[in-house]
Design a protein around this motif. Structure first.
Motif, mmCIF file in Angstrom:
data_model
loop_
_atom_site.group_PDB
_atom_site.id
_atom_site.type_symbol
_atom_site.label_atom_id
_atom_site.label_comp_id
_atom_site.label_asym_id
_atom_site.label_seq_id
_atom_site.Cartn_x
_atom_site.Cartn_y
_atom_site.Cartn_z
ATOM 1 N N GLU A 1 0.972 -1.125 -0.080
ATOM 2 C CA GLU A 1 -0.034 0.117 -0.018
ATOM 3 C C GLU A 1 0.674 1.471 0.063
ATOM 4 O O GLU A 1 1.905 1.437 0.754
ATOM 5 C CB GLU A 1 -0.919 0.083 1.334
ATOM 6 C CG GLU A 1 -1.956 -1.064 1.092
ATOM 7 C CD GLU A 1 -2.799 -1.041 2.448
ATOM 8 O OE1 GLU A 1 -2.689 -0.100 3.352
ATOM 9 O OE2 GLU A 1 -3.722 -1.918 2.371
ATOM 10 N N PHE A 2 0.239 2.203 -0.793
ATOM 11 C CA PHE A 2 1.450 3.299 -0.739
ATOM 12 C C PHE A 2 0.400 4.729 -1.227
ATOM 13 O O PHE A 2 -0.677 4.309 -1.977
ATOM 14 C CB PHE A 2 2.482 3.415 -1.954
ATOM 15 C CG PHE A 2 2.115 2.940 -3.346
ATOM 16 C CD1 PHE A 2 1.923 4.028 -4.109
ATOM 17 C CD2 PHE A 2 1.835 1.747 -3.579
ATOM 18 C CE1 PHE A 2 1.754 3.855 -5.444
ATOM 19 C CE2 PHE A 2 1.482 1.487 -4.876
ATOM 20 C CZ PHE A 2 1.448 2.486 -6.028
ATOM 21 N N ALA A 3 0.847 5.852 -0.972
ATOM 22 C CA ALA A 3 0.166 6.979 -1.637
ATOM 23 C C ALA A 3 0.859 7.268 -2.640
ATOM 24 O O ALA A 3 2.080 7.555 -2.909
ATOM 25 C CB ALA A 3 0.321 8.385 -0.527
ATOM 26 N N SER A 4 0.083 7.695 -3.895
ATOM 27 C CA SER A 4 0.665 8.085 -5.112
ATOM 28 C C SER A 4 1.348 9.168 -5.156
ATOM 29 O O SER A 4 1.123 10.208 -4.365
ATOM 30 C CB SER A 4 -0.880 8.387 -6.165
ATOM 31 O OG SER A 4 -0.165 8.855 -7.523
ATOM 32 N N HIS A 5 2.754 9.133 -5.688
ATOM 33 C CA HIS A 5 3.444 10.300 -5.280
ATOM 34 C C HIS A 5 4.538 10.350 -6.633
ATOM 35 O O HIS A 5 4.683 9.487 -7.224
ATOM 36 C CB HIS A 5 4.363 9.810 -4.268
ATOM 37 C CG HIS A 5 5.255 8.762 -4.468
ATOM 38 N ND1 HIS A 5 6.787 8.874 -4.822
ATOM 39 C CD2 HIS A 5 5.141 7.430 -4.305
ATOM 40 C CE1 HIS A 5 7.295 7.581 -5.124
ATOM 41 N NE2 HIS A 5 6.214 6.818 -4.682
ATOM 42 N N GLU A 6 5.086 11.628 -6.438
ATOM 43 C CA GLU A 6 6.383 11.861 -7.269
ATOM 44 C C GLU A 6 7.362 12.256 -6.347
ATOM 45 O O GLU A 6 7.159 13.006 -5.609
ATOM 46 C CB GLU A 6 6.135 13.055 -8.376
ATOM 47 C CG GLU A 6 7.382 13.057 -9.252
ATOM 48 C CD GLU A 6 6.863 13.806 -10.455
ATOM 49 O OE1 GLU A 6 6.417 13.193 -11.547
ATOM 50 O OE2 GLU A 6 7.368 15.087 -10.642
ATOM 51 N N THR A 7 8.693 11.874 -6.615
ATOM 52 C CA THR A 7 9.901 12.296 -5.457
ATOM 53 C C THR A 7 11.002 13.043 -6.358
ATOM 54 O O THR A 7 11.449 12.514 -7.382
ATOM 55 C CB THR A 7 10.312 10.929 -4.924
ATOM 56 O OG1 THR A 7 9.405 10.247 -4.219
ATOM 57 C CG2 THR A 7 11.534 11.452 -4.236
ATOM 58 N N TRP A 8 11.379 14.267 -5.752
ATOM 59 C CA TRP A 8 12.387 14.874 -6.757
ATOM 60 C C TRP A 8 13.717 14.746 -5.700
ATOM 61 O O TRP A 8 13.876 15.069 -4.588
ATOM 62 C CB TRP A 8 12.046 16.454 -6.656
ATOM 63 C CG TRP A 8 10.942 16.718 -7.588
ATOM 64 C CD1 TRP A 8 10.182 15.729 -8.160
ATOM 65 C CD2 TRP A 8 10.288 18.112 -7.903
ATOM 66 N NE1 TRP A 8 9.119 16.478 -9.058
ATOM 67 C CE2 TRP A 8 9.314 17.726 -8.710
ATOM 68 C CE3 TRP A 8 10.616 19.290 -7.520
ATOM 69 C CZ2 TRP A 8 8.572 18.872 -9.226
ATOM 70 C CZ3 TRP A 8 9.826 20.583 -7.863
ATOM 71 C CH2 TRP A 8 8.685 20.183 -8.839
ATOM 72 N N GLY A 9 14.721 14.545 -6.411
ATOM 73 C CA GLY A 9 16.064 14.496 -6.073
ATOM 74 C C GLY A 9 17.062 15.444 -6.436
ATOM 75 O O GLY A 9 16.602 16.391 -7.220
ATOM 76 N N ARG A 10 18.364 15.093 -6.490
ATOM 77 C CA ARG A 10 19.267 15.839 -7.360
ATOM 78 C C ARG A 10 19.542 15.321 -8.791
ATOM 79 O O ARG A 10 20.060 14.284 -8.847
ATOM 80 C CB ARG A 10 20.497 15.899 -6.472
ATOM 81 C CG ARG A 10 21.657 16.539 -6.885
ATOM 82 C CD ARG A 10 22.970 16.628 -6.338
ATOM 83 N NE ARG A 10 23.990 17.674 -6.889
ATOM 84 C CZ ARG A 10 25.160 17.313 -6.599
ATOM 85 N NH1 ARG A 10 25.895 16.310 -5.715
ATOM 86 N NH2 ARG A 10 26.124 18.328 -7.207
ATOM 87 N N GLY A 11 19.071 16.065 -9.381
ATOM 88 C CA GLY A 11 19.001 15.646 -10.875
ATOM 89 C C GLY A 11 18.354 14.196 -11.278
ATOM 90 O O GLY A 11 18.563 13.512 -12.184
ATOM 91 N N ARG A 12 17.428 13.791 -10.364
ATOM 92 C CA ARG A 12 16.715 12.683 -10.323
ATOM 93 C C ARG A 12 15.079 12.768 -9.979
ATOM 94 O O ARG A 12 15.254 13.615 -8.965
ATOM 95 C CB ARG A 12 17.708 11.531 -9.639
ATOM 96 C CG ARG A 12 18.721 10.990 -10.222
ATOM 97 C CD ARG A 12 19.424 9.898 -9.307
ATOM 98 N NE ARG A 12 19.954 10.615 -8.122
ATOM 99 C CZ ARG A 12 20.518 9.955 -7.263
ATOM 100 N NH1 ARG A 12 20.121 8.685 -6.967
ATOM 101 N NH2 ARG A 12 21.016 10.627 -6.323
#
Length: 414
Positions: A196-207
Motif C-alpha cells: 500500500e502506498f500513496a501516489s507520489h512523485e519524488t524529486w532528488g538531485r538531478g533525479r
C-alpha cells in the motif's frame, strides 16, 4: 482546400488513431498506415488530463476512459528521504478543471481508439512516406503516399509518425529537428500485491521517481535522471535503477525488488526547441510529436496529440486554420515543459534546498497556488464544444504531485 473524401494517416499511435477516428466520424474514408507489425505501443502508461478527455468526448470515448481512473486518495510530492513537500486530494484538480486526471496503460487507450475504426482501415507492417504533399488549390493534385505495395492518393495526409518524423524532415528540410533534453527516463508496469502506498512523485538531485496505481491493479513507476545522451547500463537497467534509487523511500525499494530486468524500459528524452513555421504543407498536416515534441515534465505530449487530432478534424478542409489554432498553443506549452524540467531536474544543492523549501511553503498556503500553473492547459475546450452531457464526469482522479499540475508518464520512443 476543397472537399476531403479520402485521408491517409501515417502512424498508428495515439495522435494518429485519434485523428483517424475523428475524421471517420466526419464521413471521411480513412486509412491508417503503421510501420510496426501491430498497434501494440512500445511504452507503459499515459496520463490524460481534462483537456484531452474533453477531446475524447468529441469522438464518444471520454467517459469510457474516465471510468478507468484508479486513484481516489491523496498524493503529492516527496523528497528521497520520504518527507512530503506537498500533499493534495484528487478533488482539487477535478474541481478546478472540471474533470479528473486518468492514468491508464497506453495499450488500453490504443485498443479503445482502434475499436472505433473499421477493421480494414488499419494496415500494420506498412511503412509509408510522402512522395508528393499535393496542392490544396489544385483538385487534380492530391497528396501521394508511398508504401511497400505502391502509391496511394489522398485529399489529406495526417503525419503522426513521432518525434523522429520522416514526414516532418521531408516537408521542412531546413528545420533542425529534435535535440537531447539532457535526461533519460525509465518506465515499469508490474503487479505489486500487498503493498500500500500513496501516489507520489519524488524529486532528488538531478533525479526523479514516481509511483502510481493503475485500474487493473498493477503499478506504474517511472524515473528520470540527468545523464549524457546514449548511455546505457553496463549490466541491465533494473540494476541501474537500484544504483540510482535503491536508498530512496518506500515503496520504491518494493517496486525495484518486484521488477525484472525485462520489465524496465529506457529511452533518452528529446524535444523540439525551434517551432516549425507551420503544422501543414500542401495537403499534409503534422500532429503530436511529429509537430511539437516536448519534454514529459507536464505530462502533455499525448494530451496535446489528442488536442491536435480533434482540432484537425474540425479544420480538416482548412489546414492554415489548423496551424493557426495549434502552433501558438503547443509552442507555449512546450516552452513551459522545458522550464519545469530545469526546475525538477536541478543538480545544484543550494538551488534544490531553495526549491524544496519554496514548494513546502507554498503548499501550506493552499494547493490552488500550484494548480494555477496548469491554467490554460487543462481547461482547454475543443473547437465547436464537446458532446458530453455533464462536465465533471465519473471516476476518481490519479494525482501525480497534482498540486504542481505535472505528470511524467510520457515517453520518447525511437
Amino acid at each position: 482546400m476543397g472537399r476531403v473524401e479520402r485521408a491517409i494517416v501515417i502512424g498508428g499511435g495515439i495522435g494518429g488513431l485519434t485523428a483517424a477516428v475523428a475524421l471517420h466520424r466526419r464521413g471521411v474514408r480513412v486509412t491508417v498506415l503503421e510501420r510496426a507489425g501491430s498497434l501494440e505501443p512500445v511504452g507503459a502508461a499515459i496520463s490524460l488530463a481534462p483537456n484531452a478527455l474533453r477531446g475524447l468526448d468529441v469522438i464518444g470515448l471520454g467517459d469510457d476512459i474516465r471510468s478507468l481512473s484508479a486513484w481516489q486518495g491523496d498524493g503529492g510530492l516527496r523528497t528521497p528521504s520520504g518527507r512530503w513537500l506537498s500533499r493534495s486530494g484528487a478533488a482539487a484538480a477535478a474541481e478546478r478543471f472540471g474533470g479528473p486526471l486518468v492514468l491508464l496503460h497506453r495499450a488500453t487507450l490504443v485498443d479503445h481508439l482502434a475499436a472505433r475504426l473499421p477493421s480494414a482501415a488499419v494496415r500494420t507492417a506498412a511503412a509509408a512516406h510522402v512522395v508528393d504533399p499535393g496542392d490544396p488549390q489544385d483538385p487534380g493534385r492530391p497528396a501521394r503516399v508511398g508504401t511497400p505495395d505502391g502509391e496511394l492518393e489522398a485529399d489529406l495526409v495526417v503525419a503522426a509518425d513521432g518525434i523522429h518524423s520522416a514526414v516532418r524532415r521531408g516537408l521542412f528540410p531546413d528545420h533542425p529537428g529534435p535535440v537531447y533534453s539532457g535526461f533519460t527516463t525509465w518506465r515499469i508496469v508490474i503487479p505489486l500485491p500487498g503493498v500500500e502506498f500513496a501516489s507520489h512523485e519524488t524529486w532528488g538531485r538531478g533525479r526523479i521517481w514516481g509511483t502510481h496505481p493503475l485500474k487493473d491493479g498493477r503499478v506504474y513507476a517511472y524515473a528520470a535522471a540527468v545523464v549524457p545522451a546514449g548511455r546505457r547500463a553496463p549490466d541491465d537497467e533494473r540494476a541501474e535503477l537500484l544504483r540510482l534509487y535503491g536508498d530512496w523511500h518506500d515503496p520504491i525499494s518494493a517496486v525495484l525488488a518486484a521488477a525484472r530486468p525485462d520489465d524496465v524500459l529506457r529511452h533518452d528524452v528529446h524535444h523540439i526547441t525551434e517551432p516549425l513555421p507551420a503544422y501543414h504543407r500542401g495537403r499534409v498536416a503534422l500532429v503530436g510529436d511529429a509537430a511539437h515534441a516536448m519534454p514529459p515534465t507536464l505530462g502533455q505530449g499525448g494530451n496535446q496529440a489528442i488536442e491536435d487530432a480533434i482540432t484537425l478534424a474540425h479544420h480538416f478542409e482548412d489546414l492554415p486554420a489548423y496551424t493557426a489554432a495549434r502552433l501558438p498553443r503547443t509552442t507555449a506549452i512546450a516552452r513551459r515543459a522545458v522550464k519545469v524540467a530545469r526546475l525538477n531536474m536541478m543538480t545544484n544543492r543550494a538551488g534544490i534546498a531553495v526549491r524544496d523549501n519554496a514548494v513546502a511553503a507554498l503548499s501550506k498556503a493552499g494547493p490552488a497556488l500550484f494548480l494555477r500553473g496548469f491554467d490554460g492547459i487543462a481547461d482547454w475546450r475543443p473547437p465547436g464544444g464537446t458532446t458530453r452531457s455533464s462536465e465533471a464526469g465519473s471516476g476518481g482522479s490519479r494525482m501525480l504531485a497534482a498540486d504542481h499540475g505535472r505528470q511524467w508518464p510520457e515517453e520518447d520512443t525511437p
